[in-house]
Design a protein around this motif. Structure first.
Motif, mmCIF file in Angstrom:
data_model
loop_
_atom_site.group_PDB
_atom_site.id
_atom_site.type_symbol
_atom_site.label_atom_id
_atom_site.label_comp_id
_atom_site.label_asym_id
_atom_site.label_seq_id
_atom_site.Cartn_x
_atom_site.Cartn_y
_atom_site.Cartn_z
ATOM 1 N N MET A 1 0.861 -1.165 0.000
ATOM 2 C CA MET A 1 0.000 0.000 0.000
ATOM 3 C C MET A 1 0.908 1.229 0.000
ATOM 4 S SD MET A 1 -3.096 0.749 2.651
ATOM 5 C CE MET A 1 -4.576 0.648 1.697
ATOM 6 N N ASP A 2 0.710 2.111 -0.961
ATOM 7 C CA ASP A 2 1.575 3.280 -1.051
ATOM 8 C C ASP A 2 0.978 4.470 -0.289
ATOM 9 O OD1 ASP A 2 -0.317 3.303 -3.340
ATOM 10 O OD2 ASP A 2 0.608 5.249 -3.734
ATOM 11 N N LEU A 3 1.760 5.524 -0.170
ATOM 12 C CA LEU A 3 1.371 6.693 0.614
ATOM 13 C C LEU A 3 0.103 7.355 0.083
ATOM 14 C CD1 LEU A 3 2.069 8.555 2.950
ATOM 15 C CD2 LEU A 3 3.520 9.847 1.406
ATOM 16 N N LYS A 4 -0.050 7.422 -1.225
ATOM 17 C CA LYS A 4 -1.232 8.056 -1.814
ATOM 18 C C LYS A 4 -2.508 7.292 -1.434
ATOM 19 C CE LYS A 4 -3.172 9.901 -5.986
ATOM 20 N NZ LYS A 4 -2.865 10.785 -7.032
ATOM 21 N N GLU A 5 -2.448 5.964 -1.454
ATOM 22 C CA GLU A 5 -3.608 5.159 -1.059
ATOM 23 C C GLU A 5 -3.955 5.387 0.407
ATOM 24 O OE1 GLU A 5 -1.984 1.365 -2.240
ATOM 25 O OE2 GLU A 5 -3.422 1.219 -3.884
ATOM 26 N N ILE A 6 -2.937 5.509 1.252
ATOM 27 C CA ILE A 6 -3.169 5.755 2.677
ATOM 28 C C ILE A 6 -3.797 7.129 2.874
ATOM 29 C CG2 ILE A 6 -2.041 6.074 4.917
ATOM 30 C CD1 ILE A 6 0.009 3.945 3.974
ATOM 31 N N GLN A 7 -3.303 8.145 2.154
ATOM 32 C CA GLN A 7 -3.870 9.487 2.266
ATOM 33 C C GLN A 7 -5.324 9.507 1.805
ATOM 34 O OE1 GLN A 7 -0.996 11.661 -0.062
ATOM 35 N NE2 GLN A 7 0.130 12.321 1.759
ATOM 36 N N ASN A 8 -5.629 8.806 0.720
ATOM 37 C CA ASN A 8 -7.014 8.728 0.239
ATOM 38 C C ASN A 8 -7.904 8.039 1.263
ATOM 39 O OD1 ASN A 8 -6.507 10.072 -2.146
ATOM 40 N ND2 ASN A 8 -6.126 8.205 -3.299
ATOM 41 N N LEU A 9 -7.383 6.995 1.907
ATOM 42 C CA LEU A 9 -8.134 6.288 2.935
ATOM 43 C C LEU A 9 -8.413 7.203 4.121
ATOM 44 C CD1 LEU A 9 -9.358 3.588 3.861
ATOM 45 C CD2 LEU A 9 -7.133 3.017 4.816
ATOM 46 N N ILE A 10 -7.422 7.995 4.521
ATOM 47 C CA ILE A 10 -7.597 8.935 5.633
ATOM 48 C C ILE A 10 -8.688 9.953 5.289
ATOM 49 C CG2 ILE A 10 -6.510 10.828 6.915
ATOM 50 C CD1 ILE A 10 -3.866 9.211 6.681
ATOM 51 N N LYS A 11 -8.645 10.518 4.088
ATOM 52 C CA LYS A 11 -9.649 11.502 3.672
ATOM 53 C C LYS A 11 -11.036 10.869 3.641
ATOM 54 C CE LYS A 11 -6.508 14.317 0.945
ATOM 55 N NZ LYS A 11 -6.085 14.679 -0.400
ATOM 56 N N PHE A 12 -11.126 9.647 3.101
ATOM 57 C CA PHE A 12 -12.416 8.955 3.015
ATOM 58 C C PHE A 12 -13.002 8.730 4.405
ATOM 59 C CE2 PHE A 12 -15.698 6.436 1.282
ATOM 60 C CZ PHE A 12 -15.848 5.334 2.101
ATOM 61 N N VAL A 13 -12.173 8.251 5.353
ATOM 62 C CA VAL A 13 -12.645 7.986 6.708
ATOM 63 C C VAL A 13 -13.059 9.288 7.386
ATOM 64 C CG1 VAL A 13 -11.941 7.155 8.995
ATOM 65 C CG2 VAL A 13 -11.355 5.843 6.957
ATOM 66 N N LEU B 1 -7.443 -1.683 9.235
ATOM 67 C CA LEU B 1 -7.245 -2.362 7.954
ATOM 68 C C LEU B 1 -5.960 -3.164 8.029
ATOM 69 C CD1 LEU B 1 -8.013 -2.687 4.894
ATOM 70 C CD2 LEU B 1 -6.530 -0.739 4.488
ATOM 71 N N GLU B 2 -6.029 -4.426 7.650
ATOM 72 C CA GLU B 2 -4.845 -5.277 7.598
ATOM 73 C C GLU B 2 -4.770 -5.911 6.216
ATOM 74 O OE1 GLU B 2 -5.258 -6.800 12.194
ATOM 75 O OE2 GLU B 2 -4.349 -8.135 10.722
ATOM 76 N N THR B 3 -3.680 -5.647 5.510
ATOM 77 C CA THR B 3 -3.445 -6.265 4.211
ATOM 78 C C THR B 3 -2.023 -6.771 4.190
ATOM 79 O OG1 THR B 3 -2.786 -4.163 3.235
ATOM 80 C CG2 THR B 3 -5.078 -4.784 2.959
ATOM 81 N N GLY B 4 -1.862 -8.062 4.101
ATOM 82 C CA GLY B 4 -0.531 -8.646 4.041
ATOM 83 C C GLY B 4 0.296 -8.262 5.247
ATOM 84 N N MET C 1 8.542 -5.952 8.580
ATOM 85 C CA MET C 1 9.532 -6.398 7.614
ATOM 86 C C MET C 1 10.340 -7.519 8.255
ATOM 87 S SD MET C 1 10.908 -2.830 6.160
ATOM 88 C CE MET C 1 9.811 -1.580 5.602
ATOM 89 N N PRO C 2 11.014 -8.315 7.461
ATOM 90 C CA PRO C 2 11.815 -9.394 8.044
ATOM 91 C C PRO C 2 12.813 -8.850 9.056
ATOM 92 C CG PRO C 2 11.693 -9.605 5.664
ATOM 93 C CD PRO C 2 11.056 -8.310 6.028
ATOM 94 N N ALA C 3 12.822 -9.435 10.252
ATOM 95 C CA ALA C 3 13.768 -9.159 11.332
ATOM 96 C C ALA C 3 13.611 -7.760 11.926
ATOM 97 C CB ALA C 3 15.207 -9.369 10.875
ATOM 98 N N GLN C 4 12.573 -7.019 11.593
ATOM 99 C CA GLN C 4 12.372 -5.719 12.240
ATOM 100 C C GLN C 4 10.926 -5.283 12.116
ATOM 101 O OE1 GLN C 4 14.859 -2.830 10.356
ATOM 102 N NE2 GLN C 4 13.495 -2.516 8.645
ATOM 103 N N ASN C 5 10.519 -4.458 13.031
ATOM 104 C CA ASN C 5 9.186 -3.856 12.986
ATOM 105 C C ASN C 5 9.348 -2.364 12.861
ATOM 106 O OD1 ASN C 5 7.858 -6.237 13.260
ATOM 107 N ND2 ASN C 5 7.654 -6.094 15.480
ATOM 108 N N VAL C 6 8.571 -1.737 12.021
ATOM 109 C CA VAL C 6 8.620 -0.294 11.852
ATOM 110 C C VAL C 6 7.272 0.254 12.288
ATOM 111 C CG1 VAL C 6 8.899 1.580 10.208
ATOM 112 C CG2 VAL C 6 10.202 -0.526 9.909
#
Length: 159
Positions: free
Chosen positions: A1-13, A23-26, A48-53
């Motif tokens: 999921m890219d930044l633009k999709e996240i921004q659109n989701l924020i505006k929609f909500v 929302l959980e995807t992969g 991500m493998p071996a780390q959490n961000v």
């Protein structure tokens, strides 16, 4: 999921008035909370493998002007048309399936009871039928877009 999709989701909500969405995807988990003041707080975790961000987006103030529709002279001409509105919340589809033709196009003549589109809500596909006869003047929603209750979908010329 890219930044633009996240921004659109924020505006929609923010525009829907929902208090919280998760929302959980992969490997991406997103939580969006809306406060009464109109701000949104977004937390998303990408594993991500071996780390959490863990990243926090700053609360965003949604300007009322962004939500208010702009009235144009063309909108005044629409008063002679009948607006077909969504009876439910869901995802708007103009075709019964991806390999089939669209139910209606601009310029199509429709009769009372004709299927105009389908709206998917919780994996159920609901056929939206016309309550008037006339001619499709304008399609107001893009295919595969989320729609709200009472959102205008089509303009129909009843003459």
């Amino acid at each position: 999921m890219d930044l633009k999709e996240i921004q659109n989701l924020i505006k929609f909500v923010a525009n829907t008035g929902v208090a919280e969405v998760k929302l959980e995807t992969g490997d991406v988990k997103i939580t969006i909370r809306t406060t009464l003041e109109g701000t949104t707080e977004t937390t998303y975790v990408q594993q991500m493998p071996a780390q959490n961000v863990l990243q926090h987006a700053a609360p965003q103030q949604i300007a009322p002007a962004a939500v208010t529709p702009v009235v144009t002279p063309a909108a005044e001409d629409n008063s002679k048309y009948i607006t077909v509105k969504s009876p439910i919340i869901g995802t708007f589809y103009r075709k019964p399936s991806p390999d089939k033709p669209m139910f209606v196009e601009v310029g199509s003549s429709i009769g009372k009871g004709d299927v105009l589109c389908v709206i998917e809500a919780m994996k159920l596909f609901n056929e939206i039928e016309s309550e008037v006869s006339g001619k499709i003047v304008k399609v107001l929603v893009d295919d595969s877009s989320p729609v709200e209750f009472d959102q205008p979908l089509f303009l129909v010329d009843p003459s």
